[in-house]
Design a protein around this motif. Structure first.
Motif, PDB file in Angstrom:
ATOM      1  N   VAL A   1       0.876  -1.174   0.000  1.00 43.91           N
ATOM      2  CA  VAL A   1       0.000   0.000   0.000  1.00 43.91           C
ATOM      3  C   VAL A   1       0.911   1.221   0.000  1.00 43.91           C
ATOM      4  CG1 VAL A   1      -2.079  -0.947   1.030  1.00 43.91           C
ATOM      5  CG2 VAL A   1      -0.201  -0.264   2.506  1.00 43.91           C
ATOM      6  N   LYS A   2       0.505   2.249  -0.692  1.00 38.89           N
ATOM      7  CA  LYS A   2       1.371   3.404  -0.893  1.00 38.89           C
ATOM      8  C   LYS A   2       1.089   4.482   0.158  1.00 38.89           C
ATOM      9  CE  LYS A   2       1.935   2.531  -5.826  1.00 38.89           C
ATOM     10  NZ  LYS A   2       1.823   3.086  -7.200  1.00 38.89           N
ATOM     11  N   HIS A   3       1.730   4.321   1.306  1.00 41.29           N
ATOM     12  CA  HIS A   3       1.581   5.311   2.361  1.00 41.29           C
ATOM     13  C   HIS A   3       2.038   6.691   1.906  1.00 41.29           C
ATOM     14  CE1 HIS A   3       1.582   2.215   5.921  1.00 41.29           C
ATOM     15  NE2 HIS A   3       0.574   2.053   5.078  1.00 41.29           N
ATOM     16  N   SER A   4       2.993   6.713   0.991  1.00 36.46           N
ATOM     17  CA  SER A   4       3.558   7.984   0.543  1.00 36.46           C
ATOM     18  C   SER A   4       2.538   8.861  -0.168  1.00 36.46           C
ATOM     19  CB  SER A   4       4.754   7.729  -0.380  1.00 36.46           C
ATOM     20  OG  SER A   4       4.357   6.971  -1.513  1.00 36.46           O
ATOM     21  N   VAL A   5       1.453   8.273  -0.676  1.00 32.88           N
ATOM     22  CA  VAL A   5       0.413   9.052  -1.350  1.00 32.88           C
ATOM     23  C   VAL A   5      -0.919   8.957  -0.603  1.00 32.88           C
ATOM     24  CG1 VAL A   5       1.506   8.876  -3.609  1.00 32.88           C
ATOM     25  CG2 VAL A   5      -0.143   7.125  -2.906  1.00 32.88           C
ATOM     26  N   GLY A   6      -0.849   8.542   0.670  1.00 39.49           N
ATOM     27  CA  GLY A   6      -2.057   8.518   1.491  1.00 39.49           C
ATOM     28  C   GLY A   6      -2.899   7.274   1.349  1.00 39.49           C
ATOM     29  N   GLU A   7      -2.379   6.224   0.739  1.00 37.70           N
ATOM     30  CA  GLU A   7      -3.131   4.972   0.615  1.00 37.70           C
ATOM     31  C   GLU A   7      -2.741   4.048   1.768  1.00 37.70           C
ATOM     32  OE1 GLU A   7      -4.005   1.777  -2.915  1.00 37.70           O
ATOM     33  OE2 GLU A   7      -1.911   2.019  -2.291  1.00 37.70           O
TER      34      GLU A   7
END
Length: 324
Positions: free
Chosen positions: A233-239
């Motif tokens: 999951v892409k924490h860097s884009v808020g996911e």
């Protein structure tokens, strides 16, 4: 199988009054420890493993081995070796540690058991050795993997310390990294203090704690790229959640560790951090059991381990002061 209920209500706890009734004196504590150490009722010499033993009138060692001719007690061959504390106080300390989800401060143990704070701290570090005995993996998955950083806030640092960190980087600089894995199938966790969060270090941890072919869920940190059966999951884009892909379970474990750091201990030095991590992982892994069963597991983990005070305070290359 893990059973879920509000507040783990399916567990059988022990009230303080029940604890006093179960362990009213030193004799009761001795019988309990011996039942765990020698469950079949046959005494075994901790030195030569002979069963040819007998009771004796030694002031501190109530048993003697006829083969190696050594005296011993239920403490011999455990982390309690050499401890002058009565077994009853060890029972109560184990109870406090197993029933305190955010850990118990050495100052509280000092007050509750009537021992010095230094003795309480040493006692708890030895009990943490037993929590390390509660192994976790390898996991069959799916497995969530994540890292966290333990240390103080920059606003609490001195200007000199803050400037030194500003020259080396941002974010977790100056803190201690811990990597963890949580198995969704068994709800068990494993965690380890690491010196860096590079791909070789993190991938090695995953490989040590996840079975071959296990599905791995992480955030989008580049260190995990290349792992087989890997979803992110892409924490860097808020996911933070996509279908079944997330790391919320292991992050929940981190939140408990962080609340203990801030609210109970206030200090977890890099030198001793792994023991604290072991305690929280071990307590998490036995939390579905009845309290008396939890205590028995911790007591059995004391066996075959040793932690003399000189070894506890000896230099290990890590800072003994908390990272402010």
């Amino acid at each position: 199988m893990t059973r879920k209920a509000p507040g783990k209500s399916h567990r059988k706890g022990i009230t303080l009054l029940e604890l006093v009734q179960l362990f009213p004196d030193e004799e009761a504590a001795r019988i309990w420890f011996e039942g765990i150490l020698w469950p079949d009722g046959i005494r075994v010499c901790p030195r030569c493993e002979s069963t040819n033993t007998h009771e004796c009138t030694h002031a501190k060692m109530p048993y003697r081995c006829r083969d190696c001719r050594k005296y011993f007690s239920v403490k011999t061959g455990t982390v309690m070796t050499g401890s002058p504390l009565p077994l009853l106080k060890w029972v109560y300390a184990i109870y406090l540690d197993t029933t305190s989800l955010k850990g118990v401060a050495s100052m509280k143990v000092h007050r509750d058991l009537g021992i010095t704070q230094k003795t309480a701290w040493f006692m708890q570090q030895r009990i943490r050795e037993a929590f390390a005995h509660e192994g976790a993996g390898p996991f069959d998955g799916p497995v969530e993997v994540d890292e966290t950083y333990v240390g103080g806030r920059r606003k609490n640092m001195s200007n000199a310390k803050r400037k030194a960190l500003a020259d080396t980087g941002r974010g977790p600089m100056g803190k201690t990294a811990v990597v963890g894995a949580k198995d969704r199938a068994s709800n068990r966790v494993a965690a380890k203090v690491v010196h860096e969060t590079t791909a070789p270090v993190l991938v090695s941890f995953v490989q040590s704690n996840a079975s071959v072919g296990t599905t791995i869920y992480t955030d989008d940190a580049s260190a995990y790229q290349g792992l087989p059966n890997h979803e992110t999951v892409k924490h860097s884009v808020g996911e933070y959640v996509r279908d079944q892909i997330h790391t919320n379970g292991v992050e929940s474990f981190w939140s408990m560790l962080k609340r203990a750091y801030k609210g109970t201990f206030h200090k977890m030095s890099p030198k001793h951090l792994q023991r604290y991590v072991n305690e929280f992982a071990g307590r998490h892994n036995i939390r579905d059991l009845d309290t008396l069963h939890q205590m028995a597991i911790v007591a059995s983990g004391l066996v075959g381990r040793s932690l003399p005070y000189r070894h506890l305070i000896a230099a290990n290359g890590l800072e003994s002061g908390a990272r402010a």
